[in-house]
Design an enzyme around this catalytic site. Structure first.
Site, mmCIF file in Angstrom:
data_model
loop_
_atom_site.group_PDB
_atom_site.id
_atom_site.type_symbol
_atom_site.label_atom_id
_atom_site.label_comp_id
_atom_site.label_asym_id
_atom_site.label_seq_id
_atom_site.Cartn_x
_atom_site.Cartn_y
_atom_site.Cartn_z
ATOM 1 N N ILE A 33 0.824 -1.211 0.000
ATOM 2 C CA ILE A 33 0.000 0.000 0.000
ATOM 3 C C ILE A 33 0.863 1.267 0.000
ATOM 4 C CG2 ILE A 33 -0.253 0.358 2.507
ATOM 5 C CD1 ILE A 33 -3.310 0.560 2.013
ATOM 6 N N ASN A 54 11.662 -8.199 7.413
ATOM 7 C CA ASN A 54 12.023 -7.563 8.672
ATOM 8 C C ASN A 54 11.510 -8.433 9.816
ATOM 9 O OD1 ASN A 54 13.063 -5.283 7.283
ATOM 10 N ND2 ASN A 54 10.981 -4.507 7.020
ATOM 11 N N HIS A 73 6.119 -12.033 5.939
ATOM 12 C CA HIS A 73 5.995 -11.524 4.568
ATOM 13 C C HIS A 73 7.377 -11.260 4.003
ATOM 14 C CE1 HIS A 73 5.563 -8.200 7.458
ATOM 15 N NE2 HIS A 73 6.206 -7.419 6.614
HETATM 16 P P1 5GP Z 1 6.908 -4.506 7.577
HETATM 17 O O1 5GP Z 1 6.945 -3.067 8.045
HETATM 18 O O2 5GP Z 1 6.230 -5.378 8.610
HETATM 19 O O3 5GP Z 1 8.219 -5.060 7.112
HETATM 20 O O4 5GP Z 1 6.015 -4.518 6.263
HETATM 21 C C1 5GP Z 1 4.643 -4.323 6.301
HETATM 22 C C2 5GP Z 1 4.260 -3.740 4.977
HETATM 23 O O5 5GP Z 1 2.862 -3.866 4.837
HETATM 24 C C3 5GP Z 1 4.590 -2.261 4.834
HETATM 25 O O6 5GP Z 1 5.460 -2.082 3.723
HETATM 26 C C4 5GP Z 1 3.232 -1.594 4.637
HETATM 27 O O7 5GP Z 1 3.258 -0.530 3.707
HETATM 28 C C5 5GP Z 1 2.370 -2.739 4.154
HETATM 29 N N1 5GP Z 1 0.970 -2.629 4.534
HETATM 30 C C6 5GP Z 1 0.481 -2.302 5.761
HETATM 31 N N2 5GP Z 1 -0.860 -2.308 5.745
HETATM 32 C C7 5GP Z 1 -1.226 -2.647 4.485
HETATM 33 C C8 5GP Z 1 -2.500 -2.814 3.850
HETATM 34 O O8 5GP Z 1 -3.577 -2.679 4.447
HETATM 35 N N3 5GP Z 1 -2.493 -3.169 2.532
HETATM 36 C C9 5GP Z 1 -1.324 -3.347 1.830
HETATM 37 N N4 5GP Z 1 -1.433 -3.679 0.538
HETATM 38 N N5 5GP Z 1 -0.118 -3.199 2.403
HETATM 39 C C10 5GP Z 1 -0.063 -2.861 3.707
#
Ligand code: 5GP
Ligand code: ZN
Length: 111
Positions: free
Chosen positions: A30, A84, A97
């Protein structure tokens, strides 16, 4: 447990799908950090790489073969795969992820 990515994988929360099969789901981030930025997640909840065990490791190998296939299909010849683990490393969603980032120069080491 109410988990954002479990809800995205099940379709309860909408997302821009890249790919789906029985084991995993891929969708565009997103808040993209590169011209191409999508996430690959297992459909079954795993909190992070730290929660990968001999019992669930097969899905992780599968996710990497999906990443290789999608990168080829999308014509990505150079890309970065990132996961991460824990807050200090930048994890904000506690469902495993792999970020796939491509389309710009990358720096090393990551910040
Ligand atoms: P992290 O910060 O855990 O490594 O990655 C989480 C990722 O999920 C972030 O890059 C963030 O932009 C993405 N993200 C968070 N909420 C949503 C959502 O509701 N939809 C989508 N498509 N991505 C999301
Ligand atoms: Zn989950």
């Amino acid at each position: 447990m109410d988990c954002l990515f479990c809800n995205i994988a099940s379709g309860k929360i909408p997302s821009k799908k890249v790919y789906e099969d029985d084991l995993c789901y891929a969708f565009y981030d997103i808040d993209p950090q590169a011209p191409t930025h999508f996430l690959v997640i297992p459909k079954a909840h795993i909190a992070s790489v730290s929660a990968v065990t001999p019992e669930n490791e097969a899905v992780v190998g599968h996710m990497f073969s999906v990443i290789a296939k999608l990168a080829q299909e999308l014509g990505l010849d150079s890309y970065r795969v990132v996961s991460n683990i824990g807050e200090q490393a930048g994890q904000s969603v506690f469902h495993l992820h792999f970020h796939v980032l491509s389309g710009r120069d990358m720096t090393w080491p990551p910040g």
